[in-house]
Scaffold this motif. Structure first.
Motif, mmCIF file in Angstrom:
data_model
loop_
_atom_site.group_PDB
_atom_site.id
_atom_site.type_symbol
_atom_site.label_atom_id
_atom_site.label_comp_id
_atom_site.label_asym_id
_atom_site.label_seq_id
_atom_site.Cartn_x
_atom_site.Cartn_y
_atom_site.Cartn_z
ATOM 1 N N THR A 127 0.836 -1.196 0.000
ATOM 2 C CA THR A 127 0.000 0.000 0.000
ATOM 3 C C THR A 127 0.874 1.251 0.000
ATOM 4 O O THR A 127 1.857 1.312 0.719
ATOM 5 C CB THR A 127 -0.884 0.024 1.274
ATOM 6 O OG1 THR A 127 -1.292 -1.309 1.553
ATOM 7 C CG2 THR A 127 -2.064 0.953 1.095
ATOM 8 N N ALA A 128 0.498 2.212 -0.807
ATOM 9 C CA ALA A 128 1.256 3.462 -0.858
ATOM 10 C C ALA A 128 0.775 4.379 0.239
ATOM 11 O O ALA A 128 -0.135 5.182 0.048
ATOM 12 C CB ALA A 128 1.093 4.105 -2.225
ATOM 13 N N GLU A 129 1.365 4.238 1.410
ATOM 14 C CA GLU A 129 0.912 5.063 2.543
ATOM 15 C C GLU A 129 1.679 6.374 2.655
ATOM 16 O O GLU A 129 1.456 7.156 3.577
ATOM 17 C CB GLU A 129 0.960 4.247 3.838
ATOM 18 C CG GLU A 129 2.241 4.336 4.619
ATOM 19 C CD GLU A 129 3.339 3.477 4.015
ATOM 20 O OE1 GLU A 129 4.401 3.427 4.609
ATOM 21 O OE2 GLU A 129 3.133 2.871 2.920
ATOM 22 N N GLY A 130 2.597 6.627 1.726
ATOM 23 C CA GLY A 130 3.334 7.899 1.738
ATOM 24 C C GLY A 130 2.388 9.068 1.544
ATOM 25 O O GLY A 130 1.290 8.912 0.978
ATOM 26 N N ILE A 131 2.800 10.230 1.990
ATOM 27 C CA ILE A 131 1.952 11.424 1.946
ATOM 28 C C ILE A 131 1.542 11.793 0.522
ATOM 29 O O ILE A 131 0.360 11.892 0.189
ATOM 30 C CB ILE A 131 2.690 12.641 2.542
ATOM 31 C CG1 ILE A 131 3.090 12.354 3.991
ATOM 32 C CG2 ILE A 131 1.808 13.880 2.459
ATOM 33 C CD1 ILE A 131 4.045 13.371 4.559
ATOM 34 N N GLY A 132 2.555 12.002 -0.327
ATOM 35 C CA GLY A 132 2.257 12.476 -1.673
ATOM 36 C C GLY A 132 2.885 11.584 -2.726
ATOM 37 O O GLY A 132 3.159 10.410 -2.489
ATOM 38 N N ALA A 154 11.109 2.913 -4.231
ATOM 39 C CA ALA A 154 10.125 3.793 -3.602
ATOM 40 C C ALA A 154 8.777 3.097 -3.476
ATOM 41 O O ALA A 154 8.096 3.203 -2.445
ATOM 42 C CB ALA A 154 9.997 5.091 -4.397
ATOM 43 N N GLU A 155 8.383 2.376 -4.518
ATOM 44 C CA GLU A 155 7.114 1.654 -4.454
ATOM 45 C C GLU A 155 7.149 0.574 -3.388
ATOM 46 O O GLU A 155 6.210 0.402 -2.618
ATOM 47 C CB GLU A 155 6.788 1.050 -5.827
ATOM 48 C CG GLU A 155 6.360 2.116 -6.829
ATOM 49 C CD GLU A 155 6.263 1.596 -8.258
ATOM 50 O OE1 GLU A 155 5.653 2.265 -9.086
ATOM 51 O OE2 GLU A 155 6.820 0.505 -8.534
ATOM 52 N N PHE A 156 8.245 -0.135 -3.331
ATOM 53 C CA PHE A 156 8.410 -1.178 -2.321
ATOM 54 C C PHE A 156 8.241 -0.605 -0.918
ATOM 55 O O PHE A 156 7.718 -1.253 -0.013
ATOM 56 C CB PHE A 156 9.805 -1.793 -2.491
ATOM 57 C CG PHE A 156 10.143 -2.824 -1.456
ATOM 58 C CD1 PHE A 156 9.793 -4.144 -1.633
ATOM 59 C CD2 PHE A 156 10.841 -2.468 -0.308
ATOM 60 C CE1 PHE A 156 10.101 -5.101 -0.671
ATOM 61 C CE2 PHE A 156 11.156 -3.413 0.653
ATOM 62 C CZ PHE A 156 10.792 -4.735 0.472
ATOM 63 N N LEU A 157 8.713 0.632 -0.743
ATOM 64 C CA LEU A 157 8.666 1.260 0.582
ATOM 65 C C LEU A 157 7.351 2.010 0.817
ATOM 66 O O LEU A 157 7.227 2.768 1.772
ATOM 67 C CB LEU A 157 9.852 2.211 0.755
ATOM 68 C CG LEU A 157 11.236 1.537 0.762
ATOM 69 C CD1 LEU A 157 12.339 2.591 0.663
ATOM 70 C CD2 LEU A 157 11.431 0.687 2.023
ATOM 71 N N GLY A 158 6.378 1.775 -0.090
ATOM 72 C CA GLY A 158 5.042 2.315 0.171
ATOM 73 C C GLY A 158 4.773 3.704 -0.373
ATOM 74 O O GLY A 158 4.099 4.511 0.280
ATOM 75 N N ASN A 159 5.261 4.003 -1.537
ATOM 76 C CA ASN A 159 5.032 5.321 -2.116
ATOM 77 C C ASN A 159 4.355 5.215 -3.473
ATOM 78 O O ASN A 159 4.557 4.247 -4.206
ATOM 79 C CB ASN A 159 6.378 6.044 -2.320
ATOM 80 C CG ASN A 159 7.120 6.223 -1.025
ATOM 81 O OD1 ASN A 159 6.850 7.133 -0.259
ATOM 82 N ND2 ASN A 159 8.051 5.291 -0.750
ATOM 83 N N LYS A 160 3.632 6.210 -3.822
ATOM 84 C CA LYS A 160 3.036 6.330 -5.139
ATOM 85 C C LYS A 160 4.084 6.996 -6.027
ATOM 86 O O LYS A 160 4.591 8.058 -5.673
ATOM 87 C CB LYS A 160 1.762 7.183 -5.050
ATOM 88 C CG LYS A 160 0.995 7.290 -6.337
ATOM 89 C CD LYS A 160 -0.527 7.283 -6.099
ATOM 90 C CE LYS A 160 -1.256 7.022 -7.398
ATOM 91 N NZ LYS A 160 -1.167 8.148 -8.336
ATOM 92 N N VAL A 161 4.385 6.367 -7.160
ATOM 93 C CA VAL A 161 5.452 6.881 -8.017
ATOM 94 C C VAL A 161 4.919 7.255 -9.385
ATOM 95 O O VAL A 161 4.146 6.500 -9.978
ATOM 96 C CB VAL A 161 6.585 5.833 -8.183
ATOM 97 C CG1 VAL A 161 7.602 6.298 -9.209
ATOM 98 C CG2 VAL A 161 7.256 5.560 -6.842
ATOM 99 N N VAL A 162 5.303 8.446 -9.864
ATOM 100 C CA VAL A 162 4.949 8.872 -11.217
ATOM 101 C C VAL A 162 6.224 8.868 -12.057
ATOM 102 O O VAL A 162 7.219 9.455 -11.663
ATOM 103 C CB VAL A 162 4.352 10.295 -11.208
ATOM 104 C CG1 VAL A 162 4.086 10.776 -12.628
ATOM 105 C CG2 VAL A 162 3.093 10.325 -10.371
#
Lengths: 256, 256, 256, 256, 256, 256, 256, 256
Positions: F120-125, F147-155
């Motif tokens: 789950t991407a629980e990162g803020i932004g 970054a995705e592995f660590l729970g972030n949404k990546v563009v």
């Protein structure tokens, strides 16, 4: 356009055989033709039995054979080929024709001689080729073989690096160093050999840094900088691993 | 311990004047004393009218005067002092005593000669000192004055850089280059002069990179690398701005 | 959003056709949309018969074919592909469809042209491509073929390095240099060719250092620094081995 | 010896006024003069109102005045002096004689013009000189003033660095960039300006790295490497802080 | 021209208070203002009491005062001036007018604040600024004062270098490190501090190499390379001695 | 030894259960045991679904499998493996046991995930990952997948290099940049992307130089220096090709 | 010629068995043998059971076997061979003769021991060999095995890099560090381990940078510079990857 | 908090003089003091008459006096101050109070000793400090004075550079080298001294490159690389010009 031609042209102008316009044109074109005189002595020194050199690296097997044949066909007795791969030497042997008298190849130094093999050592004195270690020997042999090819007597003094200075500072080695006309000091790693020999000898020392070493040797940079900063007088430096250049220059000095 | 001394010692042993133990001791101490022979020729060549050299940089005014006096007192006719500040030269003049015959100083090259000024040019041929630009002249004069001090005839060929190659490739300059015994090619910036002269000349070329330039000249590094990679044969390199080293080596070659 | 559009929008605002909110939004979005105009001229110059270029290195065989097809499908007459491996060229030939008129590949320079092969040389004058040695020829051919692809007449002057300056300074070579519109000077090792040509020529000289050499050539660094420090005016430098960049820039200048 | 002199000499030979021997001698001495033809166009382009340039750095005040007088006396209308210290400019003004019509000096760029000041911009198009920051302006002014001296119309676009790319990417600046004939992109620090402009413009871009910056800028090395690796086509690089070189090359291109 | 202004202008157009021609003109002039939308958050964060920053180095005393006045006149509450010489600060004080509420200058860090001095620390957490030695403190203070100016709470942890690791690894220092939101690790010489802190902390670490050191520190290069190669995760690096950059970035992260 | 243990020990001392000597010994040993608390938060942030990371390079296939199994056995949900060779990934798949729920491998970025795949991407932004060219994508994917592995949404914003700045400066790309919480700017060659994005964006920019390029790119050095000297604020740099480090740091900032 | 031989010769001279002339000759040839006294202690320390070392790299399989046999034949108990390829070790085993008692080879460190395997640790204290990571272990094992071969007790402390400083700063590791006589700190990447250990320990620390790392590690340069600039006292550095040198020096210190 | 204090505290807890809560608090604050145990031997060795060292560079005159007073007040007998400017030494003398027994300053090495001057040389053997030239003496004296301060017998062997190797290889110098316990070899330029001494000696050699030299010496880089690549065993290197570090390490080894 040499002096004789200019005279001839002027005569023609005087005699009216050539118009002034034509003469001006010819004279304007001349200067660069005259430039041909630029390296006659160089050619002479090479031509007399030693001959032109082929830098083998980056040339195809075919090119090497072709150039060698052309040189030998133009009256050169022998041709030196440096940085020649073993494979190129084999190709050469297979494609030699009767016009090439002989061919020898040294795998260690990657140096070959095509044509007449034996050369008289007409240089004034002896060239000492010294190395710091056994790994520097390929570069040393390129230097030694080049000098021999160009008509010099060469003394080899290998593996006399400063880590065991007694190998260098003993009667036998010192005698060679003291009686040399030129010394080629070849070393990798810290390159201290050049300074030590420069401090002992009384003749020009040509320093050749080698790429032998690892880590902070940085492919010969450490030895190069060390040699450039030699506190001994009479030491100059050529490019890393440039055995040919050192042998060539040593021969020049030895033929003075 | 020279040969004569060893003979003497053996005689004493034979005669019982010296015990074997004492002789062993003396012989064990000898080898390094013998090493003194290491630079006799060097000393000889310097002693005969040219004398020892003082590297002025980093020495106090007092030290320079003191060393010069000592050298001249030991029978040396003249002393070369390089990298001497103007202030040091003035101190020298003020503190000269009658034992120092004469003293001259050149502010441009920072080279001084103490003692007998005139030296006979007993070298074989001529040394050509060429520079790429006018800013290289201080280094060139250090080289030229060193060579002259050591008994060589020097021809100066300044400001013949490759940016205007006609300054180099003309009858007059070419004649000098063709008839030189050794050439010192001095250049900063891109240092191409060494390669061009190396390609034209038929004698050893000593390349001296200078720190002249800015930006990517990196204090002489560009010229240094350029010269080390010279595609012309017969070119070797000394340290950046090392006019003395070049003059000294040129003299060595010219006295062969 | 050009002036006319802004006017139109303001009219709409005045007339109530567009709300202020919508107008604000449109105006805020506009500046970047306008940026699309940034390279129309560039596109134009490329589109007229020369077309877009594909940098082959790091691209898969499939990608190269795909991009080439797309470009040709969009009306481009020919596509230049640089740094293309031999294997990639073979893949290309096998996977060409009828939409690609023709394909040629030069193994030496690794340059290929897909599409219509012949291009008219509509450039103003001639571009001279000169190299110091034979090993620099692959880079030179990349430059030459790029320039030809972009519609220039190219004169090749190979192996005219400064080590034998008479190869450069002779009537024939000088005539080419004197009548060139742009010169690309390509050399490895000490890179002196750029300075010498820069000193002789009267047109822009684009210097290309190559990675040819060994030891202190440091992969082209020596030539690069040498060229950057060229004392000749009118010389500028591109990246090591960047034949394409030099050819492209030369064409730009030649189309002025 | 120019064409007219050769003709004259040949006439004299024809008429018997000069003997063939004397003529041969004169012609043999001529090559240096003849070599002059090597850069006739260069001379021409310079001669027509722009004149020769003096690189002031490393020259004494006296030398600068002397050279300037000589050039102006030989018919040159104006002389550009670069890297001239303020003190040198003051010395110049004090020692000007009536033969020097006028003198102007710009402290920021250290550029001076001696002789006739106004020059017609006969170059084809405009040269845009852009800088990344305000600290790059001295280098930019050296470039701009050089270009103006050589007869070009120059547009200044200062402080348009990529850190605030809107300063560059706006209608006004883009119009200048799009309509330029040559662009000089000057930047220190990371030197990204050259790539960005190279990506926007459709004309040759001459990149000048400057020594502006600190730390890992390493005196301009960072900007230099950045510019050499520009992914934009049509970009070439000159030495760090070399405003003159860029201005000179830009003028060459702009006069094509 | 901010959103509000555009809205206002559109209203005026709608109401006929402003003609379409005038509006087009204003909008065409706006792009710079429009481009401003590119960094609205940046402006916002800066505008709200912190204000724009002046990099003092390379600016004249007059320029600094002028820019500061302009910024304060445009509603900015306070202006940060970095790399300001003591002399410049004195000039500033002498030329302050009543419109500048106050001025403070720190000689150590060369940082000044013009305008309203006190700023509320509205950042989320604390920024720890740690240095390896006392010589790194000027850079650290530049970082700390920048962060404070931008509204952050800063904890100073000076002289905690790894040579005496107990200075860092003790309850008090560890508590600060463990509870920090961002850490700025500043060190010269071998720069190991960044790795050690990076290995201990659980928040972003901004590493600042300093030029403190001698010899093989090479002006900060050793520390720079060390920090770039940090084996700890979460460490990134800014330029040598770039305290401002670190403080600015830390504030950015701390305001997330 | 945590607080509770010290209390307990003191109680024992008070009660005479432990002698003072024993207590002194235990307390002296304690400080380093306490150090275990040093990274609890780090562990926590990793433990919550993301887990420990394995740097695959230089590890044997066996080692990777073994470490992964141990980590998953200790309750970690998933394991990130970076710089894993294709061969290692195949060995992994063959030697997986049922305790490892799943395994995915991306050949381009050499990144693998063992265990539970979806996070789950629980990162803020959002984290924007931008590259200058297509050759930078492997590094970019290492960053993005970390970054995705660590729970972030990546563009992903690939191939938006400054050579064609319209690819970056257009509504769509700008919207992503403007709304990002952290940006990772990845570029080889001249590395200008970081400065341009840094100048546009209003959030921390992590610059990753890549080894993409040739010649004077010197294996990423040009891009590295360029990025370190970025004139844009808010930019920091990680090691050449260090996609993982950038992704990890970006995640740290995005979880603030 | 050792002392005993000189005595013998002198006796012969005394007795008339050898003429003075012959004796002089023999003594003149002797220095080389005499030079042997230069490193008697070195020989002694090596001779007593440890023996001479063979640097395997750059030597042929045959050379290694031959040298090893000669050394063992001359009374040396065991021979250390460093940088020996696996293939060379296999050749060795196949070509061992009964004179070589035993042979062991460690593939990881490429270190072999020929002859008697077990060696008594007669060094004063313990040598701790610490590494930053697991990739440094091959270098560490070269150091450790060299030290053991030379008669030292070695404690291995691997993977205690500063990224997780608790691995180093805990009772067990600290006890080893505190009680060591010499420490060898081996690390690649940023090389911070040497400084941290140097700051903790109270004995000489020999730092070995390794080529482990990528990008700006530049083959060990980053670690090398970091270690040379260590702010901790008592730290000295050997060449990159020079495990043997570190082990040898550590043994020297440990035998004081 | 030293052992005695902990004991005292525990006694108080046992006796009820201190509550458990208070004790916990005190112990929690202690670790920093406890960490002091990390270098007890170091402190011991320093404390016993030698004392802590002050690195003068970058410290104000006031700071130096203050730190010296504090150290001497805490029972240290003498304080070593390195890199102290002459001006700082004069300030020191003027501001000394009666609590500082004595003060001596050596301008050459910039080393001062405050407090009790005479120190007994309790080190095991002798430390030989050798230099290549006279310009290296300042660094040598820093090393020698540091070693003497720390209780070692030091033998100075100055100006024994390899350019005149007989200065080194003679009975007297060799005797010193052969009987040394540790040797510090200090040299600039090519730094060959370390290798030569390393090849002769049988004890650890600490090599100190100096910044003496010019041109390609690159501020000590040439000597540094040379020493790192020393082919002699037993040689390690410290930072350029780091006389203190060498003296400190030599003392450590000499006290084993």
């Amino acid at each position: 356009m040499v002096e004789k031609d200019i005279e001839q042209l002027l005569c023609e102008v005087k005699n009216g055989e050539t118009s002034i316009e034509e003469a001006v044109l010819k004279l304007k074109e001349a200067p660069f033709e005259d430039m041909g005189f630029a390296r006659p002595d160089f050619h002479r020194s090479l031509r007399q039995g030693q001959g032109e050199v082929i830098y083998g690296q980056g040339k195809t097997n075919e090119q090497i054979v072709e150039i060698a044949k052309k040189l030998l066909a133009h009256g050169q007795e022998r041709v030196l080929i440096t940085r020649m791969s073993k494979e190129a030497s084999e190709y050469f042997k297979e494609n030699m024709t009767s016009e090439i008298e002989d061919f020898s190849y040294d795998e260690l130094s990657k140096v070959a001689v095509a044509g007449k093999q034996v050369n008289t050592a007409e240089g004034i004195g002896r060239i000492v080729v010294a190395t710091g270690g056994t790994s520097d020997i390929p570069v040393a042999e390129e230097a030694a073989k080049t000098a021999e090819f160009l008509g010099n007597k060469v003394v080899r003094l290998y593996d006399v690096g400063v880590a065991g200075i007694h190998r260098l500072i003993n009667k036998k080695a010192m005698d060679e160093i003291m009686s040399a006309n030129v010394i080629i000091a070849i070393a990798g790693m810290e390159g201290a050999l050049a300074s030590v020999i420069g401090g002992l000898a009384d003749c020009p020392v040509i320093a050749v840094p080698t790429s032998v070493g690892y880590g902070a040797a940085f492919g010969g940079l450490a030895a190069l900088l060390s040699m450039l900063n030699s506190c001994a007088s009479g030491v100059s430096v050529v490019n890393i691993d440039n055995g040919f250049g050192a042998g060539y220059l040593a021969s020049m000095i030895n033929h003075k």
